[in-house]
Structure formats: structure tokens, C-alpha cells
Scaffold this motif. Structure first.
Motif, PDB file in Angstrom:
ATOM      1  N   GLN A  50      -0.521  58.248 -13.582  1.00  0.00           N
ATOM      2  CA  GLN A  50       0.185  59.374 -14.176  1.00  0.00           C
ATOM      3  C   GLN A  50      -0.566  59.784 -15.430  1.00  0.00           C
ATOM      4  O   GLN A  50      -1.166  58.953 -16.101  1.00  0.00           O
ATOM      5  N   VAL A  51      -0.536  61.105 -15.703  1.00  0.00           N
ATOM      6  CA  VAL A  51      -1.251  61.641 -16.856  1.00  0.00           C
ATOM      7  C   VAL A  51      -0.291  61.677 -18.037  1.00  0.00           C
ATOM      8  O   VAL A  51       0.757  62.326 -17.971  1.00  0.00           O
ATOM      9  N   MET A  52      -0.647  60.961 -19.091  1.00  0.00           N
ATOM     10  CA  MET A  52       0.205  60.910 -20.278  1.00  0.00           C
ATOM     11  C   MET A  52      -0.107  62.057 -21.237  1.00  0.00           C
ATOM     12  O   MET A  52       0.796  62.636 -21.832  1.00  0.00           O
ATOM     13  N   ARG A  53      -1.388  62.384 -21.367  1.00  0.00           N
ATOM     14  CA  ARG A  53      -1.807  63.524 -22.181  1.00  0.00           C
ATOM     15  C   ARG A  53      -3.042  64.139 -21.541  1.00  0.00           C
ATOM     16  O   ARG A  53      -3.895  63.367 -21.030  1.00  0.00           O
ATOM     17  N   PRO A  54      -3.190  65.445 -21.579  1.00  0.00           N
ATOM     18  CA  PRO A  54      -2.227  66.430 -22.063  1.00  0.00           C
ATOM     19  C   PRO A  54      -0.898  66.340 -21.313  1.00  0.00           C
ATOM     20  O   PRO A  54      -0.867  66.012 -20.133  1.00  0.00           O
ATOM     21  N   ARG A  55       0.161  66.639 -22.001  1.00  0.00           N
ATOM     22  CA  ARG A  55       1.483  66.507 -21.403  1.00  0.00           C
ATOM     23  C   ARG A  55       1.720  67.600 -20.364  1.00  0.00           C
ATOM     24  O   ARG A  55       1.144  68.677 -20.420  1.00  0.00           O
ATOM     25  N   GLY A  56       2.592  67.292 -19.436  1.00  0.00           N
ATOM     26  CA  GLY A  56       3.039  68.285 -18.460  1.00  0.00           C
ATOM     27  C   GLY A  56       2.156  68.412 -17.230  1.00  0.00           C
ATOM     28  O   GLY A  56       2.379  69.291 -16.399  1.00  0.00           O
ATOM     29  N   ILE A  57       1.144  67.540 -17.098  1.00  0.00           N
ATOM     30  CA  ILE A  57       0.270  67.604 -15.910  1.00  0.00           C
ATOM     31  C   ILE A  57       0.854  66.690 -14.842  1.00  0.00           C
ATOM     32  O   ILE A  57       0.805  65.457 -14.966  1.00  0.00           O
ATOM     33  N   THR A  58       1.418  67.310 -13.804  1.00  0.00           N
ATOM     34  CA  THR A  58       2.088  66.527 -12.762  1.00  0.00           C
ATOM     35  C   THR A  58       1.678  66.943 -11.359  1.00  0.00           C
ATOM     36  O   THR A  58       2.137  66.333 -10.389  1.00  0.00           O
ATOM     37  N   THR A  59       0.831  67.992 -11.239  1.00  0.00           N
ATOM     38  CA  THR A  59       0.420  68.442  -9.908  1.00  0.00           C
ATOM     39  C   THR A  59      -1.097  68.381  -9.797  1.00  0.00           C
ATOM     40  O   THR A  59      -1.819  68.326 -10.809  1.00  0.00           O
ATOM     41  N   GLN A  60      -1.563  68.453  -8.551  1.00  0.00           N
ATOM     42  CA  GLN A  60      -3.001  68.378  -8.316  1.00  0.00           C
ATOM     43  C   GLN A  60      -3.720  69.566  -8.919  1.00  0.00           C
ATOM     44  O   GLN A  60      -4.799  69.433  -9.501  1.00  0.00           O
ATOM     45  N   GLN A  61      -3.112  70.745  -8.801  1.00  0.00           N
ATOM     46  CA  GLN A  61      -3.759  71.932  -9.347  1.00  0.00           C
ATOM     47  C   GLN A  61      -3.871  71.855 -10.857  1.00  0.00           C
ATOM     48  O   GLN A  61      -4.888  72.243 -11.439  1.00  0.00           O
ATOM     49  N   GLN A  62      -2.820  71.369 -11.490  1.00  0.00           N
ATOM     50  CA  GLN A  62      -2.880  71.214 -12.947  1.00  0.00           C
ATOM     51  C   GLN A  62      -3.981  70.231 -13.343  1.00  0.00           C
ATOM     52  O   GLN A  62      -4.657  70.408 -14.353  1.00  0.00           O
ATOM     53  N   LEU A  63      -4.190  69.206 -12.516  1.00  0.00           N
ATOM     54  CA  LEU A  63      -5.252  68.244 -12.789  1.00  0.00           C
ATOM     55  C   LEU A  63      -6.615  68.900 -12.657  1.00  0.00           C
ATOM     56  O   LEU A  63      -7.499  68.720 -13.496  1.00  0.00           O
ATOM     57  N   TRP A  64      -6.803  69.731 -11.582  1.00  0.00           N
ATOM     58  CA  TRP A  64      -8.080  70.424 -11.429  1.00  0.00           C
ATOM     59  C   TRP A  64      -8.341  71.353 -12.618  1.00  0.00           C
ATOM     60  O   TRP A  64      -9.488  71.527 -13.041  1.00  0.00           O
ATOM     61  N   ASP A  65      -7.284  71.910 -13.131  1.00  0.00           N
ATOM     62  CA  ASP A  65      -7.448  72.905 -14.209  1.00  0.00           C
ATOM     63  C   ASP A  65      -7.911  72.274 -15.526  1.00  0.00           C
ATOM     64  O   ASP A  65      -8.350  73.003 -16.430  1.00  0.00           O
ATOM     65  N   VAL A  66      -7.783  70.980 -15.663  1.00  0.00           N
ATOM     66  CA  VAL A  66      -8.175  70.353 -16.938  1.00  0.00           C
ATOM     67  C   VAL A  66      -9.453  69.527 -16.783  1.00  0.00           C
ATOM     68  O   VAL A  66      -9.701  68.593 -17.540  1.00  0.00           O
ATOM     69  N   GLN A  67     -10.279  69.912 -15.796  1.00  0.00           N
ATOM     70  CA  GLN A  67     -11.543  69.193 -15.664  1.00  0.00           C
ATOM     71  C   GLN A  67     -12.357  69.358 -16.942  1.00  0.00           C
ATOM     72  O   GLN A  67     -12.356  70.396 -17.586  1.00  0.00           O
ATOM     73  N   GLY A  68     -13.058  68.289 -17.298  1.00  0.00           N
ATOM     74  CA  GLY A  68     -13.857  68.298 -18.523  1.00  0.00           C
ATOM     75  C   GLY A  68     -13.069  67.966 -19.770  1.00  0.00           C
ATOM     76  O   GLY A  68     -13.654  67.851 -20.856  1.00  0.00           O
ATOM     77  N   VAL A  69     -11.756  67.818 -19.646  1.00  0.00           N
ATOM     78  CA  VAL A  69     -10.900  67.480 -20.796  1.00  0.00           C
ATOM     79  C   VAL A  69     -10.578  65.981 -20.757  1.00  0.00           C
ATOM     80  O   VAL A  69     -10.288  65.423 -19.693  1.00  0.00           O
ATOM     81  N   LYS A  70     -10.618  65.347 -21.916  1.00  0.00           N
ATOM     82  CA  LYS A  70     -10.305  63.911 -21.936  1.00  0.00           C
ATOM     83  C   LYS A  70      -8.841  63.707 -21.600  1.00  0.00           C
ATOM     84  O   LYS A  70      -7.950  64.316 -22.204  1.00  0.00           O
ATOM     85  N   LEU A  71      -8.602  62.846 -20.643  1.00  0.00           N
ATOM     86  CA  LEU A  71      -7.254  62.558 -20.177  1.00  0.00           C
ATOM     87  C   LEU A  71      -6.816  61.167 -20.633  1.00  0.00           C
ATOM     88  O   LEU A  71      -7.625  60.232 -20.668  1.00  0.00           O
TER      89      LEU A  71
END
Length: 336
Positions: A50-71
Motif C-alpha cells: 500500500q502507498v502511504m505517501r503521496p496520500r490518496g494513491i489507491t488505484t493502478q492508474q494513480q500509481l502510473w501517474d506518479v512515476q518518477g516520484v519517490k513513494l
């Protein structure tokens, strides 16, 4: 992508490869060690993480959208592993997520029994592990050195307070023990013991026989006194026993009599028999408020002198009138 996975396993052994739907298609060897009993391969990313930060990432698309960002990720299950990650999408829609422990690397190494081989050779984690290992080694070496120094210090202190011939306490230890008891203002007693006819043993059989006698009688005195008593050799054939916590004079009478009886037992040496006895002067301090170390030892010595004058091989308890009698006569001469 098999060859590519082999390269990733070497360059970044703590990683995942996700297919376009978020299913884990490859697991780096170090990542798998975090869940050695779970089949991560083929599981969905969201079933494992599960992604703790950035907050609110709960779907696959949201995960793709934050590529290159430290998770900031947390691995589900036990133990819950907190990780850092960064996602990179590939041309075919799949993605590589590189993982690390971040500042929690030491906890990770400890919790999952990882070694240097579980990280890329150029990973800064390796340097940190080397530093930690070096620090641990230095701390262990320091601990062992401190223990050796402590042991050496204790041994030196013990040697400084021990008579080398007999193993008994020496005059220095006696003085310190007396000062401690006087300061505590507790009832105690002091026996001053002199070996009768010891000079004759030295003169007729030699100093080796004398040393043997001293060792034998020292052992006997330890056996005939109580566990908490302090037996010290304070001169050639002179001994002093400190007896703490004495509330009944009969205790002193019994101990003194036992010592006298033991000293009269023949002592064999090289086919000869050494025959001695012991004279004892005892002072019983029931209130040490005004007493001094020198005065206590002098009183015990006066009582010992009285035992010598009685014919030896006996115990005399100090009384104030003895001091008056000694002052009225010549000073005590050397003892036999």
C-alpha cells in the motif's frame, strides 16, 4: 525480458517488475527475501503493498501517474516492512519499481538477516553497512578491552591488599576494613594473634619451614573463623582477625578457642614436626563512636601482651585497667 531481469537482479536486486495491469511479473532476489514464504510472483501489486505517501494513491492508474516520484510504501503482512520506491514505466506498458529501506536499512538488515550480497555493489547501503560493521567491531573491541582493563585493575587492587605468602589480607586491607567499620559505628571485634615458638621453627628448621607453617596456620584461621570475618597477616608471625557484627562475647570465646586448638596441632615439614601455639588478644567494640583505628589495634595488642604474660596459648579480652598496668611497667618486649 529474461535477460533484462538478470541485469536488474544484479544492478538493483531490490525491485519489482509490474505488467500493465499491476501484476508482479518479476521479483528481485532481495525483495523476495522480505517475504520468503509468500509467492510474490503473480500477485497483484495492491495485494502486497500500500502507498502511504503521496496520500490518496489507491488505484493502478494513480500509481502510473506518479512515476518518477519517490513513494513511501508499506509491505502488507508480518513483519510490516516500510520501504521507499520509485516507479519507471516502460514502452510496452510494464513498469519497474526500484525499492530500498531508506534510513531504515539497519532495521531491515537486522529483521530480514540481509548481508552485503543482498545489495548492489555500488549501493550506498553497502557503505553504511561497512560503517556499521566497523563501528560494531570497534565497540566490541572496546568492550573487551574495558573488561580486560577492569579485570586487571581488580587484580591489581586485590594484589595490593593481599599478603603474597599466605593469600590472606595484608595490613593495608586491615586498616581500610577497620576504618569502614568505625565509620559505620557498628559492633565488631578485633583479635590480635601471635604465634608462640615460631622463632624456634625458623632457627632450627630454616625459613622454608617457617613459610610452610605460616601457610598452614593461615588456612586454619580461615577455616576457624566465620565467612564474613577478615583474616590478615600484619607481621612476620602476627595476624589480626576482624569480626564484624559481634553481639555476644561467647562467639569470640568459641572462635578464639578453636584457633588456639588448631595452632597446637603438629605441622609436618620434610620429616620434621613443627610445634607452635597461639596467643590472642581480643578487643570487643560495642560502640565505636569515639574509637580510632590506632587505639583499637593498640588495645588488642595490650590484651595479647597479657596473654603472653599468662603463659601463652590463651585468649585475653581487653579491659581499660590493662592499659594502666602496661603504662606502669616497661614497654612490651619482642615476642617469641
Amino acid at each position: 525480458m529474461h535477460a533484462g531481469n538478470d541485469v536488474l537482479d544484479v544492478l538493483c536486486p531490490m525491485h519489482l517488475v509490474l505488467d500493465p495491469t499491476g501484476v508482479i511479473r518479476h521479483v528481485g532476489p532481495t525483495t523476495q527475501k522480505l517475504r520468503p514464504d509468500e509467492p510474490l510472483l503473480g500477485a497483484g501489486f495492491w495485494d502486497v503493498f500500500q502507498v502511504m505517501r503521496p496520500r490518496g494513491i489507491t488505484t493502478q492508474q494513480q500509481l502510473w501517474d506518479v512515476q518518477g516520484v519517490k513513494l513511501h510504501l508499506e509491505m502488507k503482512g508480518a513483519p510490516r516492512a516500510k520501504l521507499k520506491g520509485i516507479l519507471v514505466r516502460l514502452a510496452d506498458g510494464s513498469a519497474i519499481m526500484n525499492l530500498s529501506f531508506g534510513i531504515s536499512i539497519l532495521d531491515g538488515v537486522r529483521d530480514y538477516a540481509l548481508t552485503n550480497a543482498d545489495f548492489a555493489a555500488t549501493d550506498l547501503a553497502i557503505e553504511m553497512l561497512y560503517l556499521v560493521e566497523a563501528k560494531s567491531a570497534a565497540m566490541e573491541a572496546s568492550r573487551k578491552l574495558n573488561m580486560r582493563l577492569q579485570d586487571a585493575r581488580e587484580a591489581a587492587e586485590e594484589k595490593a591488599f593481599t599478603d603474597t605468602l599466605t593469600g590472606l589480607k595484608n595490613r593495608r586491607a586491615l586498616d581500610q576494613s577497620l576504618e569502614t567499620l568505625l565509620a559505620a559505628n557498628k559492633a565488631f571485634a578485633v583479635m590480635h594473634i601471635d604465634l608462640d615458638y615460631f622463632k624456634a621453627v625458623n632457627d632450627t628448621l630454616g625459613h622454608a619451614a617457617g613459610d610452610h607453617v605460616l601457610q598452614v596456620v593461615s588456612k586454619a584461621m580461615l577455616e576457624e573463623t566465620r565467612k564474613g570475618d577478615i583474616v590478615a597477616r600484619v607481621g612476620g608471625d602476627e595476624f589480626t582477625v576482624i569480626l564484624p557484627e559481634v553481639r555476644d562475647i561467647t562467639i569470640l570465646e568459641r572462635i578464639g578457642q578453636r584457633i588456639i586448638q588448631r595452632m597446637e596441632e603438629p605441622i609436618p615439614f620434610n620429616g620434621e614436626i613443627c610445634q607452635i601455639s597461639a596467643s590472642i588478644g581480643t578487643v570487643w567494640i560495642q560502640n565505636s563512636h569515639n574509637a580510632t583505628r590506632d587505639a583499637v589495634l593498640e588495645d588488642a595488642d595490650i590484651a595479647l601482651y597479657a596473654s603472653k604474660n599468662k603463659g601463652r596459648a590463651c585468649q585475653t579480652f581487653y579491659t581499660p585497667d590493662m592499659r594502666n598496668a602496661v603504662n606502669a611497667t616497661i614497654p612490651p618486649v619482642g615476642r617469641a
